[in-house]
Design an enzyme around this catalytic site. Structure first.
Site, short mmCIF file in Angstrom:
data_model
loop_
_atom_site.label_atom_id
_atom_site.label_comp_id
_atom_site.label_asym_id
_atom_site.label_seq_id
_atom_site.Cartn_x
_atom_site.Cartn_y
_atom_site.Cartn_z
N GLU A 14 9.85 2.27 14.21
CA GLU A 14 10.48 2.61 12.94
C GLU A 14 10.55 4.13 12.81
O GLU A 14 9.81 4.86 13.46
CB GLU A 14 9.65 2.08 11.77
CG GLU A 14 9.53 0.57 11.75
CD GLU A 14 9.17 0.05 10.38
OE1 GLU A 14 10.08 -0.13 9.57
OE2 GLU A 14 7.98 -0.18 10.13
N CYS A 44 -2.92 1.61 6.89
CA CYS A 44 -3.00 1.00 8.22
C CYS A 44 -3.50 2.00 9.25
O CYS A 44 -4.02 1.61 10.28
CB CYS A 44 -1.63 0.46 8.61
SG CYS A 44 -0.34 1.68 8.47
N GLU A 91 5.25 -4.24 12.01
CA GLU A 91 4.24 -3.19 11.95
C GLU A 91 3.03 -3.78 11.25
O GLU A 91 3.14 -4.24 10.11
CB GLU A 91 4.73 -1.97 11.18
CG GLU A 91 5.77 -1.14 11.92
CD GLU A 91 5.27 -0.55 13.22
OE1 GLU A 91 4.04 -0.46 13.41
OE2 GLU A 91 6.11 -0.21 14.06
N ASN A 123 0.79 -1.23 0.00
CA ASN A 123 0.00 0.00 0.00
C ASN A 123 0.82 1.28 0.00
O ASN A 123 0.31 2.33 -0.35
CB ASN A 123 -1.01 -0.01 1.15
CG ASN A 123 -0.35 0.00 2.51
OD1 ASN A 123 0.73 -0.56 2.68
ND2 ASN A 123 -0.98 0.62 3.47
P1 NAD Z 1 0.38 -9.13 3.94
O1 NAD Z 1 0.53 -9.49 5.37
O2 NAD Z 1 -0.45 -9.99 3.08
O3 NAD Z 1 1.82 -9.09 3.24
C1 NAD Z 1 2.86 -8.27 3.71
C2 NAD Z 1 4.17 -8.81 3.20
O4 NAD Z 1 4.42 -10.07 3.81
C3 NAD Z 1 4.19 -9.06 1.70
O5 NAD Z 1 5.45 -8.73 1.18
C4 NAD Z 1 3.95 -10.56 1.61
O6 NAD Z 1 4.47 -11.13 0.43
C5 NAD Z 1 4.72 -11.04 2.83
N1 NAD Z 1 4.33 -12.36 3.33
C6 NAD Z 1 3.16 -13.02 3.18
N2 NAD Z 1 3.23 -14.23 3.79
C7 NAD Z 1 4.45 -14.33 4.34
C8 NAD Z 1 5.12 -15.32 5.11
N3 NAD Z 1 4.53 -16.48 5.40
N4 NAD Z 1 6.36 -15.08 5.53
C9 NAD Z 1 6.97 -13.91 5.24
N5 NAD Z 1 6.41 -12.92 4.51
C10 NAD Z 1 5.16 -13.14 4.06
O7 NAD Z 1 -0.11 -7.62 3.90
P2 NAD Z 1 -0.49 -6.74 2.63
O8 NAD Z 1 -1.82 -7.22 2.10
O9 NAD Z 1 0.65 -6.65 1.69
O10 NAD Z 1 -0.66 -5.30 3.31
C11 NAD Z 1 -1.82 -4.93 4.00
C12 NAD Z 1 -1.60 -5.02 5.49
O11 NAD Z 1 -0.45 -4.27 5.87
C13 NAD Z 1 -2.74 -4.43 6.30
O12 NAD Z 1 -3.05 -5.26 7.39
C14 NAD Z 1 -2.17 -3.11 6.79
O13 NAD Z 1 -2.77 -2.61 7.96
C15 NAD Z 1 -0.75 -3.46 6.99
N6 NAD Z 1 0.09 -2.26 7.01
C16 NAD Z 1 0.62 -1.86 8.20
C17 NAD Z 1 1.41 -0.72 8.27
C18 NAD Z 1 2.02 -0.29 9.56
O14 NAD Z 1 3.07 0.35 9.51
N7 NAD Z 1 1.46 -0.60 10.70
C19 NAD Z 1 1.64 0.02 7.11
C20 NAD Z 1 1.07 -0.40 5.91
C21 NAD Z 1 0.30 -1.56 5.88
#
Ligand code: NAD
Length: 483
Positions: A463, A286, A252, A154
């Site tokens: 961070e 997020c 995060e 995102n």
């Molecule tokens: P996601 O958890 O599906 O994926 C995040 C990352 O993790 C991707 O690069 C994905 O390929 C990787 N991943 C998936 N499975 C994995 C595994 N088993 N081991 C290691 N890596 C793995 O999230 P998304 O759909 O890409 O992003 C949306 C989410 O991110 C929402 O929940 C949002 O709130 C969160 N987010 C949080 C912040 C923050 O700073 N708190 C900022 C932006 C987004």
């Protein structure tokens, strides 16, 4: 590189570009006929090559001087800033964020590299007098080693920037895995970094699926630390894998952020905060204000004004001038959003407006932002949707609003709209979150101060800003007796 042609995206490993793994494509969410990239998905062997390259380069990069690190990061920041329009165009095309927001995000990524260029010159340490005569004690910070950086889709420039820049500033070598739907943004950033003067292998980028390439990074014995941003469910897996082998980890994760509107609020400001915080960037933040907690005295007036503003939003292609809200990132997220809304209807939640698929000039994943009148026990008022969906929750007074704000497994950000200094001050102190906002949207933060949450939203050190030093350095305490 950002017109309408299909881009070939590759891995960057040990200073070389390579295409290995099964072939995949990414479509433009604003026009699904447009194939943005063709790329290859890294398997565990590819990730292993990248980690080995990072480990081999660790010695050289950790021995670099602050001046060398400054120069590299400053160069990266300058190029990103100079190319903000072009890279913003790519971001809008691949992720669906509207162009002004996308260009703003790219600029922020450039500023983050500039900030950490400066931090490379200010690596902190301490000297203390020993309790023993003739002994000197100093506390220094060293690179952690090889860090794996796993990012969501995102903010495909800003989030990688706020991990890669401090990792390199403090002398670590990096293996970066971009979010699954944004390989071209990840590769564009990698391409800039590849020309910045790093030793081969100090920075690597692998394109791949999370459960394969991401998990391989988490499990790899040569990865000393993993910084992850993404969903709570994935964060739990990352925590489990890194804890099992004793690696350092920082997570995060999501949010279900409250925006409280008190009876004494300036309603124009409150409606503006709600509109921006809940729905801009298609609600895919997020820090999105997904719970609008409104005092009874102003509830109806607030809802009426917000509905009018919502109805006026222009939903359309991310690159069309005048679009306020772009498409949802992909079909998976689109189906998930509509699934949450269908479940809410079954639970008896009233849809005040929106929530349905809508058409634009091109075929894409467009939906009307949804405003719902929910109760705190409804699932949609509790779980993160990660789309343009917000619930309005009616409360009697400030005390009930604060209790509801804190009644969540998440604790990323919370905001309050009020003209009462007493309530604002109390809220800032008692909201159990990592970030508070007064008369500001919950989404939209500065790049030079810490970012993160509490409870289920974050794990490990903060961070960004100078707090990033905690995660990306290892502390060493040295004792010396001069003879
Ligand atoms: P996601 O958890 O599906 O994926 C995040 C990352 O993790 C991707 O690069 C994905 O390929 C990787 N991943 C998936 N499975 C994995 C595994 N088993 N081991 C290691 N890596 C793995 O999230 P998304 O759909 O890409 O992003 C949306 C989410 O991110 C929402 O929940 C949002 O709130 C969160 N987010 C949080 C912040 C923050 O700073 N708190 C900022 C932006 C987004």
């Amino acid at each position: 590189m950002t017109g309408t042609q299909t881009l070939a995206v590759r891995h960057f490993i040990g200073g070389e570009w390579s295409s290995e793994g099964s072939a995949a494509q990414r479509e433009n969410p604003s026009d699904t006929r447009d194939i943005v990239t063709e790329f290859h998905l890294a398997d565990r062997a590819t990730v292993d090559r990248a980690v080995q390259a990072a480990a081999a380069a660790q010695g050289a990069w950790s021995a670099s001087t602050p001046q060398q690190r400054f120069d590299v990061l400053d160069r990266i920041g300058s190029e990103i800033l100079a190319r903000r329009e072009e890279l913003g165009h790519l971001l809008a095309r691949e992720e669906g964020k509207v162009a002004p927001e996308a260009i703003g995000e790219v600029a922020r990524a450039g500023q983050i590299f500039k900030f950490f260029a400066g931090e490379a010159l200010r690596i902190p340490g301490e000297t203390l007098a020993s309790v023993r005569p003739g002994v000197q004690v100093d506390i220094t910070r060293e690179p952690v080693g090889v860090v794996g950086l796993i990012t969501p889709w995102n903010f495909p420039f800003a989030i990688p920037a706020w991990k890669i820049a401090p990792a390199l500033a403090y002398g670590n070598s990096v293996v970066f895995k971009p979010g699954d739907p944004v390989p071209a943004c990840g590769a564009a950033l990698a391409e800039i970094i590849s020309r910045a003067g790093l030793p081969a292998g100090a920075f690597n980028c692998v394109i791949g699926r999370g459960d394969v390439a991401g998990q391989a990074l988490v499990d790899h014995p040569l990865v000393d630390a993993v910084s992850f941003t993404g969903s709570q469910a994935t964060g739990a897996k990352v925590l489990h894998g890194t804890a099992a082998r004793g690696a350092r980890v920082q997570l995060e994760m999501g949010g279900k952020n409250a925006l409280v509107v008190l009876a004494d609020a300036d309603l124009d400001v409150a409606v503006d905060c709600a509109l921006q915080g809940a729905f801009y960037s298609t609600g895919q933040r997020c820090t999105a204000s997904s719970r609008l907690i409104v005092a009874s005295a102003v509830h109806d007036a607030f809802v009426e004004r917000l509905l009018a503003r919502l109805a006026a939003l222009r939903i359309g292609a991310a690159l069309d001038a005048g679009t306020d809200i772009g498409p949802v990132v992909d079909q998976r997220q689109f189906d998930s959003n509509l699934g949450h809304l269908a479940h809410a209807r079954e639970e008896g939640v009233t849809t005040l407006q929106g929530g349905e698929r809508c058409e634009a000039a091109t075929p894409g994943w467009y939906m009307r932002p949804a405003l719902l009148a929910a109760q705190p026990h409804h699932r949609i008022a509790q779980v993160e949707v990660f789309g343009p969906v917000a619930c309005v929750l009616r409360v009697d007074d400030y005390e009930q609003a604060l209790a509801l704000t804190n009644d969540s497994p998440y604790g990323l950000c919370a905001g309050i709209c009020t003209t009462s200094l007493a309530h604002a001050t109390h809220f800032r102190r008692h909201a159990r979150v990592g970030m508070t906002m007064v008369n500001l949207p919950t989404a939209g933060v500065d790049f030079h101060v810490p970012f993160g949450g509490r409870k289920g939203s974050s794990y490990g050190p903060r961070e960004q800003g100078r707090y990033a030093v905690e995660f990306y350095t290892a502390v060493k305490t040295g004792y010396m007796r001069a003879l």
